[in-house]
Write a protein that holds these residues in place. Structure first.
Motif, PDB file in Angstrom:
ATOM      1  N   LEU A   1      62.324  -4.767 -16.450  1.00 51.22           N
ATOM      2  CA  LEU A   1      62.584  -3.716 -15.466  1.00 51.22           C
ATOM      3  C   LEU A   1      61.273  -3.228 -14.850  1.00 51.22           C
ATOM      4  N   PHE A   2      60.253  -3.025 -15.687  1.00 54.22           N
ATOM      5  CA  PHE A   2      58.958  -2.556 -15.198  1.00 54.22           C
ATOM      6  C   PHE A   2      58.409  -3.522 -14.148  1.00 54.22           C
ATOM      7  N   ALA A   3      58.511  -4.812 -14.412  1.00 53.08           N
ATOM      8  CA  ALA A   3      58.018  -5.805 -13.449  1.00 53.08           C
ATOM      9  C   ALA A   3      58.807  -5.730 -12.146  1.00 53.08           C
ATOM     10  N   ALA A   4      60.138  -5.603 -12.262  1.00 59.22           N
ATOM     11  CA  ALA A   4      60.976  -5.561 -11.065  1.00 59.22           C
ATOM     12  C   ALA A   4      60.681  -4.323 -10.227  1.00 59.22           C
TER      13      ALA A   4
ATOM     14  N   THR B   1      53.506   2.597 -10.705  1.00 61.13           N
ATOM     15  CA  THR B   1      52.426   1.626 -10.896  1.00 61.13           C
ATOM     16  C   THR B   1      52.385   0.615  -9.759  1.00 61.13           C
ATOM     17  N   GLY B   2      53.538   0.107  -9.372  1.00 63.76           N
ATOM     18  CA  GLY B   2      53.580  -0.866  -8.289  1.00 63.76           C
ATOM     19  C   GLY B   2      53.052  -0.298  -6.991  1.00 63.76           C
ATOM     20  N   ALA B   3      53.464   0.945  -6.683  1.00 64.67           N
ATOM     21  CA  ALA B   3      53.017   1.562  -5.435  1.00 64.67           C
ATOM     22  C   ALA B   3      51.507   1.735  -5.416  1.00 64.67           C
ATOM     23  N   ALA B   4      50.921   2.164  -6.537  1.00 65.32           N
ATOM     24  CA  ALA B   4      49.483   2.423  -6.579  1.00 65.32           C
ATOM     25  C   ALA B   4      48.671   1.138  -6.669  1.00 65.32           C
TER      26      ALA B   4
ATOM     27  N   GLY C   1      58.236  -1.302  -5.760  1.00 61.02           N
ATOM     28  CA  GLY C   1      57.283  -0.294  -5.299  1.00 61.02           C
ATOM     29  C   GLY C   1      56.216  -0.895  -4.409  1.00 61.02           C
ATOM     30  N   ALA C   2      55.814  -2.140  -4.711  1.00 64.58           N
ATOM     31  CA  ALA C   2      54.811  -2.829  -3.892  1.00 64.58           C
ATOM     32  C   ALA C   2      55.337  -3.081  -2.491  1.00 64.58           C
ATOM     33  N   VAL C   3      56.556  -3.610  -2.387  1.00 66.67           N
ATOM     34  CA  VAL C   3      57.120  -3.904  -1.075  1.00 66.67           C
ATOM     35  C   VAL C   3      57.254  -2.627  -0.249  1.00 66.67           C
TER      36      VAL C   3
END
Length: 395
Positions: free
Chosen positions: A213-216, A342-345, A221-223
């Motif tokens: 889930l964390f990876a997904a 985390t993904g966003a940052a 968040g990155a996209v």
């Protein structure tokens, strides 16, 4: 509506409506608050910390929520979650300095934490036997729709000088209180009765689904973060994000019925590969400045991002006894929010230092593949243990 539709069950319907109201409040403020803060002399490099404070309060609340669910009813905690999320929202109109923005966001974060953990558990409790995945998918749709459109609405209203309307929308959890009567109020959430595992073993059983889930959510968040930063045309960015959000919502909703009928075998691994491919194609699209490639990448990543949310929640509940379902819900929600933050940052930082943001997408591909290997190892574990002989399988 079919006669056996889960929407006909009062608690399913009530929790979905409450979740829709609460997540609408969260989503509409997500992009609006940084803009509002910068417009009132908050330094641009600190504007994002307003959301960080709210998510920190959310995660801390999620961590302690299993203890709360042993003492209070699901209905009571859902009501408090909606009140704490919606009632302080209009205060943003006056709390324009950073300390005030932090204070209001922290209170709302507590409410969001209570709502997310308790709603996820209430859906699982209300689902008929053999239809947990379908119920979780319906719950996911209730959260995915406002997430898909909320940030765009909040940003648009704020940039056009209508932040007051954003505050009105953010107060809608108070309307969600009308649905609370549909949630059972007898007793507390499932707690200490029946089988119970030692905490370390229960948490160990949750490692694979919550890391996946964390990876997904990191990829999602990155996209969401990188696309508007890297695409110069706002219309193109909006199109990519709209497609990503729509695919995410549909995948999160429909995957549950599939896993109820076919089981989870190889589903996480397949979704991981799809997500990794989507991230790679998105990276290629950034490097080539190609909107069609970006849309294809958004579709692949959206399928994995949406479906894995429902699949991992279903897996988390299935890996611990019913009495420890609050622990599964709290852990899942905490990793969801931590992955998004985390993904966003991290991915935004990587994109800033790479050509066209492609590097961030490729890092995401590696993350997906590494977690995919972990899930494959988990799927093969029972076979490997049988090869080694009895008595060596970890509980």
């Amino acid at each position: 509506m079919s006669p056996d539709s889960l929407w006909g069950l009062p608690q399913i319907r009530a929790v979905c409506l409450m979740a829709f109201a609460g997540i609408s409040s969260f989503a509409v403020m997500l992009a609006a608050l940084p803009v509002w803060g910068v417009g009132h002399a908050v330094p641009a490099h600190l504007a994002g910390t307003i959301t960080t404070v709210m998510l920190a309060a959310t995660v801390l609340t999620q961590v302690v929520s299993p203890a709360l669910m042993r003492r209070f009813s699901l209905r009571g905690l859902l009501v408090w979650g909606l009140v704490l999320l919606g009632l302080p929202a209009p205060l943003y109109l006056w709390a324009t300095a950073l300390p005030g923005l932090y204070a209001v966001s922290a209170v709302r974060g507590v409410g969001f934490g209570l709502l997310t953990v308790t709603a996820a558990l209430a859906i699982q409790v209300a689902a008929p036997p053999g239809r947990q995945g379908e119920a979780i998918g319906l719950f996911g749709l209730a959260g995915a729709i406002p997430t898909m459109i909320g940030a765009a609405i909040g940003a648009g209203l704020t940039l056009s000088g209508n932040f007051g309307w954003v505050c009105v929308i953010a107060a809608t959890p108070l309307l969600g209180l009308a649905a609370a009567r549909g949630v059972t109020a007898d007793g507390t959430a499932p707690g200490g009765a029946g089988e119970s595992l030692p905490m370390r073993i229960a948490l160990r059983r949750l490692v694979v689904p919550v890391v996946l889930l964390f990876a997904a959510t990191a990829a999602g968040g990155a996209v969401i973060t990188v696309v508007p930063l890297e695409l110069t045309g706002s219309a193109r960015a909006a199109l990519v994000l709209l497609v990503f959000g729509a695919v995410t919502a549909y995948a999160r909703w429909r995957i549950g019925r599939f896993t109820d009928r076919r089981g989870h075998r190889l589903v996480p691994q397949t979704l991981t590969v799809i997500g990794a491919a989507g991230m790679a194609v998105a990276g290629w699209g950034f490097a080539a400045a190609s909107v069609p490639l970006l849309l294809a990448g958004a579709i692949g990543t959206g399928i994995a991002y949406g479906a894995l949310q429902s699949v991992t929640l279903d897996l988390a509940f299935s890996r611990v006894p019913a009495g420890q379902a609050p622990i599964a819900s709290a852990t899942w929600n905490a990793f969801f929010d931590a992955g998004t933050a985390t993904g966003a940052a991290v991915f935004a930082a990587v994109a800033a230092g790479s050509a066209g943001g492609a590097g961030s997408m490729l890092v995401g591909t590696g993350l997906f593949l590494l977690v995919g290997l972990a899930t494959v190892r988990s799927a093969l574990a029972p076979w490997l243990e049988r090869r080694r002989g009895p008595g060596r399988m970890e509980p």
